[in-house]
Design a protein around this motif. Structure first.
Motif, PDB file in Angstrom:
ATOM      1  N   GLN A 251      -7.334 -11.002 -13.545  1.00 50.62           N
ATOM      2  CA  GLN A 251      -6.446  -9.882 -13.219  1.00 50.62           C
ATOM      3  C   GLN A 251      -5.515  -9.584 -14.375  1.00 50.62           C
TER       4      GLN A 251
ATOM      5  N   PRO B 128       2.492   5.774   3.189  1.00 49.68           N
ATOM      6  CA  PRO B 128       2.407   5.559   1.738  1.00 49.68           C
ATOM      7  C   PRO B 128       2.932   4.192   1.312  1.00 49.68           C
ATOM      8  N   LEU B 129       3.999   3.718   1.952  1.00 49.19           N
ATOM      9  CA  LEU B 129       4.550   2.412   1.567  1.00 49.19           C
ATOM     10  C   LEU B 129       3.513   1.314   1.792  1.00 49.19           C
ATOM     11  N   ILE B 130       2.784   1.397   2.918  1.00 52.47           N
ATOM     12  CA  ILE B 130       1.777   0.380   3.225  1.00 52.47           C
ATOM     13  C   ILE B 130       0.601   0.488   2.256  1.00 52.47           C
ATOM     14  N   GLN B 131       0.231   1.731   1.924  1.00 53.62           N
ATOM     15  CA  GLN B 131      -0.844   1.908   0.935  1.00 53.62           C
ATOM     16  C   GLN B 131      -0.451   1.275  -0.394  1.00 53.62           C
ATOM     17  N   TYR B 132       0.803   1.499  -0.765  1.00 53.29           N
ATOM     18  CA  TYR B 132       1.303   0.911  -2.012  1.00 53.29           C
ATOM     19  C   TYR B 132       1.267  -0.613  -1.935  1.00 53.29           C
ATOM     20  N   LEU B 133       1.758  -1.190  -0.821  1.00 47.98           N
ATOM     21  CA  LEU B 133       1.756  -2.646  -0.682  1.00 47.98           C
ATOM     22  C   LEU B 133       0.333  -3.199  -0.723  1.00 47.98           C
ATOM     23  N   GLY B 134      -0.589  -2.454  -0.119  1.00 46.37           N
ATOM     24  CA  GLY B 134      -1.985  -2.888  -0.147  1.00 46.37           C
ATOM     25  C   GLY B 134      -2.510  -3.016  -1.567  1.00 46.37           C
ATOM     26  N   LYS B 135      -2.023  -2.155  -2.462  1.00 45.80           N
ATOM     27  CA  LYS B 135      -2.459  -2.228  -3.859  1.00 45.80           C
ATOM     28  C   LYS B 135      -1.711  -3.301  -4.624  1.00 45.80           C
ATOM     29  N   ALA B 136      -0.431  -3.455  -4.345  1.00 48.28           N
ATOM     30  CA  ALA B 136       0.399  -4.364  -5.132  1.00 48.28           C
ATOM     31  C   ALA B 136       0.293  -5.813  -4.657  1.00 48.28           C
ATOM     32  N   LEU B 137      -0.097  -6.012  -3.403  1.00 49.14           N
ATOM     33  CA  LEU B 137      -0.112  -7.381  -2.864  1.00 49.14           C
ATOM     34  C   LEU B 137      -1.164  -8.319  -3.472  1.00 49.14           C
ATOM     35  N   PRO B 138      -2.422  -7.873  -3.686  1.00 50.40           N
ATOM     36  CA  PRO B 138      -3.411  -8.856  -4.138  1.00 50.40           C
ATOM     37  C   PRO B 138      -2.996  -9.667  -5.369  1.00 50.40           C
ATOM     38  N   PRO B 139      -2.535  -9.037  -6.460  1.00 50.10           N
ATOM     39  CA  PRO B 139      -2.142  -9.877  -7.597  1.00 50.10           C
ATOM     40  C   PRO B 139      -1.003 -10.828  -7.249  1.00 50.10           C
ATOM     41  N   ALA B 140      -0.059 -10.365  -6.424  1.00 55.25           N
ATOM     42  CA  ALA B 140       1.054 -11.232  -6.040  1.00 55.25           C
ATOM     43  C   ALA B 140       0.565 -12.394  -5.175  1.00 55.25           C
TER      44      ALA B 140
ATOM     45  N   GLY C  93       4.566 -12.874  -7.664  1.00 61.85           N
ATOM     46  CA  GLY C  93       3.917 -13.868  -6.803  1.00 61.85           C
ATOM     47  C   GLY C  93       4.146 -15.285  -7.279  1.00 61.85           C
TER      48      GLY C  93
ATOM     49  N   LEU D 120      -3.566  -5.813   4.819  1.00 62.98           N
ATOM     50  CA  LEU D 120      -2.959  -4.573   4.315  1.00 62.98           C
ATOM     51  C   LEU D 120      -3.735  -4.000   3.139  1.00 62.98           C
ATOM     52  N   SER D 121      -4.366  -4.893   2.353  1.00 55.04           N
ATOM     53  CA  SER D 121      -5.098  -4.412   1.177  1.00 55.04           C
ATOM     54  C   SER D 121      -6.503  -3.959   1.533  1.00 55.04           C
TER      55      SER D 121
ATOM     56  N   TYR E 129     -10.693 -13.379   0.714  1.00 51.83           N
ATOM     57  CA  TYR E 129      -9.762 -12.309   0.370  1.00 51.83           C
ATOM     58  C   TYR E 129      -9.708 -12.103  -1.143  1.00 51.83           C
TER      59      TYR E 129
ATOM     60  N   PRO F 149       3.490  -7.461 -10.344  1.00 49.48           N
ATOM     61  CA  PRO F 149       3.303  -8.144  -9.054  1.00 49.48           C
ATOM     62  C   PRO F 149       2.739  -9.557  -9.214  1.00 49.48           C
TER      63      PRO F 149
ATOM     64  N   ARG G 192       9.346  -0.960  -6.487  1.00 46.07           N
ATOM     65  CA  ARG G 192       8.196  -0.069  -6.338  1.00 46.07           C
ATOM     66  C   ARG G 192       8.012   0.887  -7.504  1.00 46.07           C
TER      67      ARG G 192
END
Lengths: 111, 244
Positions: B183, A38-50, B196, B93-94, B118, B192, B228
């Motif tokens: 976005q 679940p943590l990785i799934q969450y990061l996968g969602k939160a990472l793109p905007p960051a 960044g 990861l995404s 990406y 997030p 989180r």
């Protein structure tokens, strides 16, 4: 060519494999069919905007706020891209106008 | 059956093209700059094409031009290439699930995961009449072709470009700004996004212009993990229908 054909090909192969490896690491860690934590799934969602925020800054890494022209071309052109995009929501227009403006600024105005 | 599938791809490539036009502009010129640099080292356009087909990395290829000189060790090359591409470690990861559904195309998708591809994959959604896997594949292939074409042009005719192209690489910066604004306007994911920008800017100032990417990525991950609870609420708020 400063190097032999064989040596040059070997360099390309090494750079190619290393680049591919950096991109492949998450897929090796979480192979197909394996439950994604679940943590990785969450990061996968939160990472793109960051990451996109990071890439904006990354593109501007060469600017220096302390010496002339104090990042003025980047600030002006960047602001124009933002305003134009909020106003018209047209990717090509925002990018095209911003880029041409930036080129004029660094070549003619602050050049 | 086979033919129907092929026609599907034609439609996917046609549907994907408009989304990739900003990358077309940027890659043609950044690729050209690579071609010029490589050609100045004594490598003709065939070498530039080979490199862009097999490596496909912007800053990675700029750096690699320096490797084509006597006395650069292979371990050193591996380390430097790894460091300049280190941000790519986190991109997959995404996309674990979306690429997982792509069968044989999965390997190529991983290979072609540049910053620009990406970003496009994260914000675009396949039109209803095009299968998602074909659409994503088409975006990746278009971008790769622009990059190859740009580097070939640079190696063949870089000296012939009739106008002063200085600053044209701002197209890439503008592309990321546009994606960022999109976005932001979609709502949700604003926390997030700010993480960044702020952590990268802070670490750029702290570490200087060369070594700030890895610390920034680590800082971003830590902020995302520790925040989180709030960020998941923020993501829920998003009204956008984007897949990522």
């Amino acid at each position: 060519m400063p190097l032999s054909v064989g040596h040059s090909l070997l360099i390309i192969a090494v750079v190619s494999v290393t680049t591919f490896a950096t991109r492949a690491i998450p897929f090796l860690l979480f192979p197909k069919g394996k439950e994604i934590p679940p943590l990785i799934q969450y990061l996968g969602k939160a990472l793109p905007p960051a990451v996109i925020g990071m890439l904006v800054i990354y593109c501007l890494k060469g600017v220096n706020l302390l010496t002339y022209p104090y990042a003025a071309p980047e600030i002006i052109a960047g602001t124009v891209v933002v305003i134009l995009h909020i106003w018209k929501r047209n990717n090509l227009l925002s990018i095209g106008v911003g880029t041409v403006l930036y080129m004029v600024l660094i070549q003619q105005v602050f050049g | 059956m086979k033919q129907r599938r092929r026609r599907g791809y034609v439609r996917a490539f046609r549907a994907a093209f408009p989304y990739t036009i900003p990358v077309l502009t940027g890659y043609l010129f950044i690729g050209t700059a690579f071609g010029v640099m490589f050609q100045e080292k004594g490598y003709n356009f065939l070498w530039a094409i080979l490199m862009s087909v097999l490596v496909y990395a912007g800053s990675g290829q700029y750096l690699a031009v320096n490797f084509f000189a006597p006395g650069v060790g292979f371990l050193n090359m591996i380390f430097m290439t790894f460091m300049v591409n280190v941000r790519h470690i986190f991109y997959g990861l995404s996309l674990l699930e979306r690429f997982g559904r792509m069968g044989k195309k999965r390997l190529y998708m991983i290979f072609s995961l540049t910053d620009e591809t990406y970003s496009l994959l994260c914000i675009t959604k396949a039109p209803k009449d095009v299968p998602e896997d074909q659409f994503l594949f088409a975006v990746a292939v278009w971008d790769h072709l622009y990059w190859i074409a740009g580097s070939a042009i640079g190696a063949m005719a870089g000296a012939l470009i009739p106008f002063n192209a200085k600053g044209i690489d701002f197209a890439m910066t503008a592309l990321f700004i546009v994606i960022f604004v999109e976005q932001w306007l979609a709502g949700g994911k604003r926390i997030p996004a700010m993480i960044g920008v702020v952590s990268t800017a802070a670490l750029r100032i702290l570490f200087g212009g060369e070594n700030f990417v890895l610390p920034s990525m680590i800082c971003i991950m830590l902020c995302l993990i520790f925040g989180r609870r709030y960020i998941e609420e923020d993501i829920e708020k998003g009204v956008d229908g984007h897949a990522a």
